[in-house]
Design an enzyme around this catalytic site. Sequence first.
Site, PDB file in Angstrom:
ATOM      1  N   ARG A  26     -12.105   7.798  13.721  1.00  0.00           N
ATOM      2  CA  ARG A  26     -12.195   7.033  12.469  1.00  0.00           C
ATOM      3  C   ARG A  26     -13.592   6.461  12.250  1.00  0.00           C
ATOM      4  O   ARG A  26     -14.078   6.438  11.120  1.00  0.00           O
ATOM      5  CB  ARG A  26     -11.127   5.949  12.440  1.00  0.00           C
ATOM      6  CG  ARG A  26      -9.736   6.538  12.229  1.00  0.00           C
ATOM      7  CD  ARG A  26      -8.675   5.477  12.227  1.00  0.00           C
ATOM      8  NE  ARG A  26      -7.370   6.009  11.852  1.00  0.00           N
ATOM      9  CZ  ARG A  26      -6.234   5.555  12.345  1.00  0.00           C
ATOM     10  NH1 ARG A  26      -6.222   4.561  13.220  1.00  0.00           N
ATOM     11  NH2 ARG A  26      -5.087   6.085  11.950  1.00  0.00           N
ATOM     12  N   HIS A  56      -3.654  10.202  11.597  1.00  0.00           N
ATOM     13  CA  HIS A  56      -2.468   9.389  11.902  1.00  0.00           C
ATOM     14  C   HIS A  56      -2.048   9.741  13.318  1.00  0.00           C
ATOM     15  O   HIS A  56      -2.138  10.896  13.732  1.00  0.00           O
ATOM     16  CB  HIS A  56      -1.317   9.735  10.942  1.00  0.00           C
ATOM     17  CG  HIS A  56       0.018   9.213  11.405  1.00  0.00           C
ATOM     18  ND1 HIS A  56       0.480   7.971  11.075  1.00  0.00           N
ATOM     19  CD2 HIS A  56       0.968   9.779  12.213  1.00  0.00           C
ATOM     20  CE1 HIS A  56       1.673   7.786  11.644  1.00  0.00           C
ATOM     21  NE2 HIS A  56       1.980   8.869  12.339  1.00  0.00           N
ATOM     22  N   PHE A 110       0.800  -1.224   0.000  1.00  0.00           N
ATOM     23  CA  PHE A 110       0.000   0.000   0.000  1.00  0.00           C
ATOM     24  C   PHE A 110       0.837   1.281   0.000  1.00  0.00           C
ATOM     25  O   PHE A 110       0.284   2.379  -0.023  1.00  0.00           O
ATOM     26  CB  PHE A 110      -0.951   0.014   1.213  1.00  0.00           C
ATOM     27  CG  PHE A 110      -0.247  -0.060   2.544  1.00  0.00           C
ATOM     28  CD1 PHE A 110       0.301   1.077   3.131  1.00  0.00           C
ATOM     29  CD2 PHE A 110      -0.146  -1.268   3.225  1.00  0.00           C
ATOM     30  CE1 PHE A 110       0.939   1.011   4.361  1.00  0.00           C
ATOM     31  CE2 PHE A 110       0.483  -1.349   4.458  1.00  0.00           C
ATOM     32  CZ  PHE A 110       1.030  -0.205   5.020  1.00  0.00           C
ATOM     33  N   ASN A 137      -8.446   7.290   6.139  1.00  0.00           N
ATOM     34  CA  ASN A 137      -8.919   7.030   7.504  1.00  0.00           C
ATOM     35  C   ASN A 137      -8.739   8.202   8.464  1.00  0.00           C
ATOM     36  O   ASN A 137      -8.628   8.025   9.664  1.00  0.00           O
ATOM     37  CB  ASN A 137      -8.311   5.743   8.061  1.00  0.00           C
ATOM     38  CG  ASN A 137      -6.816   5.809   8.257  1.00  0.00           C
ATOM     39  OD1 ASN A 137      -6.170   6.811   7.934  1.00  0.00           O
ATOM     40  ND2 ASN A 137      -6.244   4.741   8.786  1.00  0.00           N
ATOM     41  N   THR A 195      -7.411   1.331  12.832  1.00  0.00           N
ATOM     42  CA  THR A 195      -6.953   1.799  11.521  1.00  0.00           C
ATOM     43  C   THR A 195      -8.048   1.648  10.476  1.00  0.00           C
ATOM     44  O   THR A 195      -8.266   2.551   9.666  1.00  0.00           O
ATOM     45  CB  THR A 195      -5.695   1.015  11.090  1.00  0.00           C
ATOM     46  OG1 THR A 195      -4.688   1.190  12.095  1.00  0.00           O
ATOM     47  CG2 THR A 195      -5.171   1.500   9.757  1.00  0.00           C
TER      48      THR A 195
END
EC number: 2.7.4.6
Length: 143
Positions: free
Chosen positions: A104, A117, A59, A114, A93
């Site tokens: 989230r 961080h 990813f 999302n 996550t």
Amino acid sequence: MVIERTLSIIKPDAVAKNIIGEIYTRFENAGLRIVAARMLHLSKEQAQEFYTVHKDRPFYNDLVGFMTSGPVMVQVLEGENAIARNREIMGATNPKEAVPGTIRADFAENIDANAVHGSDGSGTAEQEINFFFKSEDICPRIG
């Protein structure tokens, strides 16, 4: 009482939704203080360097592309057990697995977009804070 600092990033999807203030309210309601903050548009090089830990993951390129797709809001949060507390209010996550009421669960679209961080440990927090801020940019607000 352990006072810690952690890095938080409000990602491009959340900035685009104009929910920075709502997320800041969640930080403050959880007892976290914002001691440094700035908005910036990450360059490809900055995003690659910041997420270098993921460079061999499938990813990685999508993550770099997403993080450079619009401005981000970067802040240092300070407070008692700030790292764990921030991770708790962020949620899992994958927003589909996040507890309702977390950032989230409430604001993220999917695992790629999302919303936020947060540093995952004290060593990571120090490294990530130093990536974006000089020590003189941080204004302690203990009290």
